[in-house]
Design a protein around this motif. Structure first.
Motif, PDB file in Angstrom:
ATOM      1  N   GLY A 158       0.855  -1.201   0.000  1.00 52.19           N
ATOM      2  CA  GLY A 158       0.000   0.000   0.000  1.00 52.19           C
ATOM      3  C   GLY A 158       0.881   1.237   0.000  1.00 52.19           C
ATOM      4  O   GLY A 158       1.836   1.357  -0.762  1.00 52.19           O
ATOM      5  N   GLY A 159       0.590   2.151   0.919  1.00 52.59           N
ATOM      6  CA  GLY A 159       1.354   3.387   0.978  1.00 52.59           C
ATOM      7  C   GLY A 159       2.805   3.172   1.341  1.00 52.59           C
ATOM      8  O   GLY A 159       3.651   4.037   1.093  1.00 52.59           O
ATOM      9  N   SER A 160       3.118   2.022   1.917  1.00 56.01           N
ATOM     10  CA  SER A 160       4.509   1.735   2.268  1.00 56.01           C
ATOM     11  C   SER A 160       5.253   1.096   1.098  1.00 56.01           C
ATOM     12  O   SER A 160       6.359   0.586   1.262  1.00 56.01           O
ATOM     13  CB  SER A 160       4.555   0.825   3.500  1.00 56.01           C
ATOM     14  N   HIS A 161       4.612   1.119  -0.060  1.00 54.26           N
ATOM     15  CA  HIS A 161       5.246   0.546  -1.257  1.00 54.26           C
ATOM     16  C   HIS A 161       5.016   1.406  -2.504  1.00 54.26           C
ATOM     17  O   HIS A 161       5.955   1.709  -3.250  1.00 54.26           O
ATOM     18  CB  HIS A 161       4.685  -0.861  -1.514  1.00 54.26           C
ATOM     19  N   CYS A 209       9.253  -1.434   5.537  1.00 59.96           N
ATOM     20  CA  CYS A 209       8.421  -0.220   5.588  1.00 59.96           C
ATOM     21  C   CYS A 209       7.032  -0.610   6.042  1.00 59.96           C
ATOM     22  O   CYS A 209       6.295  -1.284   5.304  1.00 59.96           O
ATOM     23  CB  CYS A 209       8.310   0.402   4.197  1.00 59.96           C
ATOM     24  N   SER A 210       6.674  -0.230   7.220  1.00 61.11           N
ATOM     25  CA  SER A 210       5.308  -0.479   7.688  1.00 61.11           C
ATOM     26  C   SER A 210       5.031   0.475   8.827  1.00 61.11           C
ATOM     27  O   SER A 210       5.667   0.384   9.877  1.00 61.11           O
ATOM     28  CB  SER A 210       5.144  -1.931   8.169  1.00 61.11           C
ATOM     29  N   LYS A 211       4.101   1.369   8.583  1.00 59.42           N
ATOM     30  CA  LYS A 211       3.797   2.353   9.624  1.00 59.42           C
ATOM     31  C   LYS A 211       3.396   1.640  10.909  1.00 59.42           C
ATOM     32  O   LYS A 211       3.848   1.975  11.990  1.00 59.42           O
ATOM     33  CB  LYS A 211       2.677   3.274   9.124  1.00 59.42           C
ATOM     34  N   THR A 212       2.559   0.629  10.778  1.00 60.11           N
ATOM     35  CA  THR A 212       2.067  -0.085  11.968  1.00 60.11           C
ATOM     36  C   THR A 212       3.008  -1.204  12.408  1.00 60.11           C
ATOM     37  O   THR A 212       2.866  -1.744  13.499  1.00 60.11           O
ATOM     38  CB  THR A 212       0.709  -0.734  11.657  1.00 60.11           C
ATOM     39  N   PHE A 213       3.922  -1.585  11.564  1.00 61.90           N
ATOM     40  CA  PHE A 213       4.801  -2.735  11.765  1.00 61.90           C
ATOM     41  C   PHE A 213       3.980  -3.982  12.144  1.00 61.90           C
ATOM     42  O   PHE A 213       4.392  -4.809  12.949  1.00 61.90           O
ATOM     43  CB  PHE A 213       5.863  -2.462  12.842  1.00 61.90           C
ATOM     44  N   SER A 214       2.815  -4.097  11.551  1.00 63.69           N
ATOM     45  CA  SER A 214       2.001  -5.279  11.848  1.00 63.69           C
ATOM     46  C   SER A 214       1.191  -5.731  10.639  1.00 63.69           C
ATOM     47  O   SER A 214       0.382  -6.646  10.765  1.00 63.69           O
ATOM     48  CB  SER A 214       1.061  -4.991  13.030  1.00 63.69           C
ATOM     49  N   THR A 215       1.391  -5.106   9.497  1.00 60.34           N
ATOM     50  CA  THR A 215       0.643  -5.521   8.308  1.00 60.34           C
ATOM     51  C   THR A 215       1.109  -6.913   7.881  1.00 60.34           C
ATOM     52  O   THR A 215       2.310  -7.152   7.719  1.00 60.34           O
ATOM     53  CB  THR A 215       0.849  -4.484   7.171  1.00 60.34           C
ATOM     54  N   ALA A 216       0.118  -7.825   7.738  1.00 60.05           N
ATOM     55  CA  ALA A 216       0.447  -9.246   7.559  1.00 60.05           C
ATOM     56  C   ALA A 216       1.407  -9.474   6.401  1.00 60.05           C
ATOM     57  O   ALA A 216       2.425 -10.182   6.544  1.00 60.05           O
ATOM     58  CB  ALA A 216      -0.841 -10.031   7.353  1.00 60.05           C
TER      59      ALA A 216
HETATM   60  O1  F6P Z   1      -4.372  -1.029   2.929  1.00 60.81           O
HETATM   61  C1  F6P Z   1      -4.533  -0.531   4.199  1.00 60.81           C
HETATM   62  C2  F6P Z   1      -3.289   0.121   4.710  1.00 60.81           C
HETATM   63  O2  F6P Z   1      -3.504   0.434   6.041  1.00 60.81           O
HETATM   64  C3  F6P Z   1      -2.887   1.348   3.915  1.00 60.81           C
HETATM   65  O3  F6P Z   1      -3.576   2.479   4.236  1.00 60.81           O
HETATM   66  C4  F6P Z   1      -1.425   1.406   4.205  1.00 60.81           C
HETATM   67  O4  F6P Z   1      -0.756   2.226   3.305  1.00 60.81           O
HETATM   68  C5  F6P Z   1      -1.056  -0.059   4.076  1.00 60.81           C
HETATM   69  O5  F6P Z   1      -2.157  -0.747   4.635  1.00 60.81           O
HETATM   70  C6  F6P Z   1       0.212  -0.458   4.745  1.00 60.81           C
HETATM   71  O6  F6P Z   1       0.171  -0.212   6.104  1.00 60.81           O
HETATM   72  P1  F6P Z   1       1.490  -0.249   6.979  1.00 60.81           P
HETATM   73  O7  F6P Z   1       2.392   0.818   6.492  1.00 60.81           O
HETATM   74  O8  F6P Z   1       1.029  -0.015   8.374  1.00 60.81           O
HETATM   75  O9  F6P Z   1       2.103  -1.601   6.805  1.00 60.81           O
END
Ligand code: F6P
Length: 546
Positions: A158-161, A209-216
């Protein structure tokens, strides 16, 4: 002009005025509009930094622009922009500001949010990014075995890519020749396999790159990459892993050292995060100075957006045109066609910016919206797209507004004489879409009578042309900010929150549950009959007993 397909019911005078105005305009074609106002090609255009934005081939008159700007007053769009730029809580469902513009403010700026000046933190991260980038580019960032790092693999989705991948491709002509930059986003294991293929752990830096550092998706890829590093250099892989994240504690637990942990402020939305630490891959590729030029380009548009009156404000006008098309003319999609191969990933980046921001059916106060909101955004570079989907744009049953983006000077070696031919196509498509070809004109051009119906072009297909001198980092930054702000304007008019993305959550949590079920190889999972059947068949095909 197309008939009306649907519109919003509202008591606001500006909205009703626009509905009446649309009825009056419906009988005027773009041919008529240019015939009665021959200079509109010069006048219905706006300069935004280095960008010349020509919206004269849109189904509007100056009266339309004036009525649309009345709507911005009634909906207090200027107030919303001011609140966004000053760091007020405009992302109300997540209770935070949307302050991506702070990432590109000039030196010496002060911006106090909740009693704290946020600028020193931004500068600190930029310095940390510049230090890592310089060491990578100068071959003096050493891995665990003492060898210099020569490859950076950015993992994120997503936004981290999308932003970093788009910008790295767009500015590939400035890439450091000896530093490999690769990306992996998809959970499909072929991506990380391909990204790591041919690289050596001892000379590779993995950037998570992960704002939440938890995206699967990203965490699965991060585990795979860490195992690959451990295989190559042993258990201490801290010199080979960096993170761009708001969750610095989680990055620490994962084993990322504080020196290689770059903070993404919580108030930067993922899809707006290209100028943040998420852009480290871009900075490493093109260098800190060129990255600073990209930020300066964004800033030019931020300042234009903040200070220009609505009728001469490029992002405002484009956002209003999006509302005009979607809410008043019924257009369901927007095609974006850059005449530049290096902008091939721009439509994908814009899809997230626009569709994650504007794909909402609930207003900020929780009510249902009464009309339509964001369009489907799609596109591909010209001229390839002319040989793929332009048939539909010219002669299909639906009118699709499109943006044509082109550059005066080529990136390619100027001795390769392609540029004028490329741009001739952009200009030709805009004119053909707008003015078409009547049956009489087709007959006069020698079309046989039995093919006349097939060879006429209805015209009245709207487009905006964005022309820039060259695809430099500054111009790319300007394009990014132009589209970001345009999106925010449309969201503010529709009264939706352009900064949240609750719609992605349900699928994520269902996938987590199903992944757990698949791991446990459960045979009787309790979903609907279709999902149960599909999971059962999947397990059989995969070789699991059920
Ligand atoms: O697709 C949902 C989302 O939360 C996007 O808004 C975000 O860019 C992407 O997942 C990645 O999130 P993160 O940077 O936390 O891994």
């Amino acid at each position: 002009m197309s008939p009306v397909i649907g519109s919003e019911t509202t008591n606001e005078a500006a909205w009703s005025d626009l509905e009446r105005h649309r009825e009056q305009l419906t009988s005027s074609s773009l041919r008529d509009l240019f015939a009665t106002d021959p200079d509109r090609g010069e006048r219905l255009a706006v300069s935004v930094g280095d960008l010349w934005v020509d919206y004269s081939k849109q189904p509007i008159t100056e009266a339309t622009v004036s009525l649309l700007t009345d709507l911005t007053i009634q909906r207090d769009v200027t107030g919303f922009i001011r609140r966004m730029l000053s760091g007020e809580c405009v992302n109300t469902t997540e209770n935070k500001p949307a302050l991506h513009t702070a990432l590109r403010t000039p030196e010496g700026t002060t911006l106090v949010v909740d009693g704290t000046d946020v600028i020193p933190g931004i500068r600190e991260t930029l310095c940390q990014m510049a230090d890592i980038s310089r060491r990578l580019r100068e071959g003096c960032m050493l891995g665990a075995t003492g060898k210099p790092i020569t490859a950076l693999v950015s993992l994120g989705i997503g936004g981290s890519h999308l932003g970093p991948a788009m910008a790295t491709t767009a500015l590939a002509h400035l890439a450091h020749p000896e530093l490999a930059i690769r990306f992996a986003s998809n959970l499909d294991g072929t991506e990380i396999t391909d990204a790591l293929d041919g690289l050596t752990p001892a000379t590779t830096l993995i950037l998570i790159c992960s704002k939440t550092f938890s995206t699967a998706e990203t965490m699965v890829a991060a585990e795979t990459a860490r195992a690959w590093l451990v295989d190559g250099v042993g258990t201490d892989v801290s010199a080979h892993m960096a993170a761009a994240t708001a969750a610095t504690d989680l990055a620490g637990h994962f084993g990322i050292s504080p020196e290689l942990t770059l903070l993404v402020p919580d108030w930067v939305g993922g899809r707006f995060s290209l100028p943040s630490a998420v852009g480290l891959s871009v900075m490493a590729s093109i260098g800190p100075d060129a990255f600073a030029e990209m930020l300066a380009g964004m800033r030019v548009v931020d300042e234009h957006f903040a200070s220009s009156a609505p009728h001469s404000n490029g992002p405002m006008i484009l956002g209003l045109l999006d509302v005009w098309h979607r809410s008043f003319l019924g257009a369901s999609s927007l095609a974006v066609v850059p005449y530049s191969s290096q902008l091939s990933e721009f439509p994908a980046w814009l899809q997230q910016v626009s569709m994650e921001s504007l794909g909402k059916r609930v207003t900020t106060d929780g009510g249902l919206v009464t009309g339509q909101t964001g369009p489907v955004v799609w596109g591909a570079p010209g001229t390839d797209s002319q040989h793929a989907f332009f048939q539909m744009l010219h002669q299909g049953t639906e009118s699709v507004p499109c943006d044509l983006i082109g550059f005066a000077r080529p990136i390619a070696d100027p001795r390769i004489a392609h540029q004028d031919a490329l741009m001739a196509n952009l200009f030709a498509q805009g004119a053909a879409l707008a003015f078409g070809m009547t049956a009489d004109e087709a007959a006069a051009a020698g079309t046989p009578p039995d093919l006349l119906a097939h060879c006429t072009f209805p015209g009245d297909r709207p487009s905006t042309t964005i022309l820039a001198p060259e695809l430099t980092p500054a111009v790319l930054g300007q394009l990014v900010a132009l589209y970001e702000h345009r999106t925010v304007v449309a969201g503010a008019i529709w009264g939706i929150n352009p900064f949240d993305q609750w719609g992605v959550e349900l699928g994520k949590s269902l996938a987590t549950n199903i992944a757990g079920e698949l791991k446990g190889n459960k045979s009787h999972v309790a979903h609907d009959s279709s999902t149960n059947s599909l999971i059962g068949r999947y397990q059989k095909m995969r070789g699991h007993s059920t």
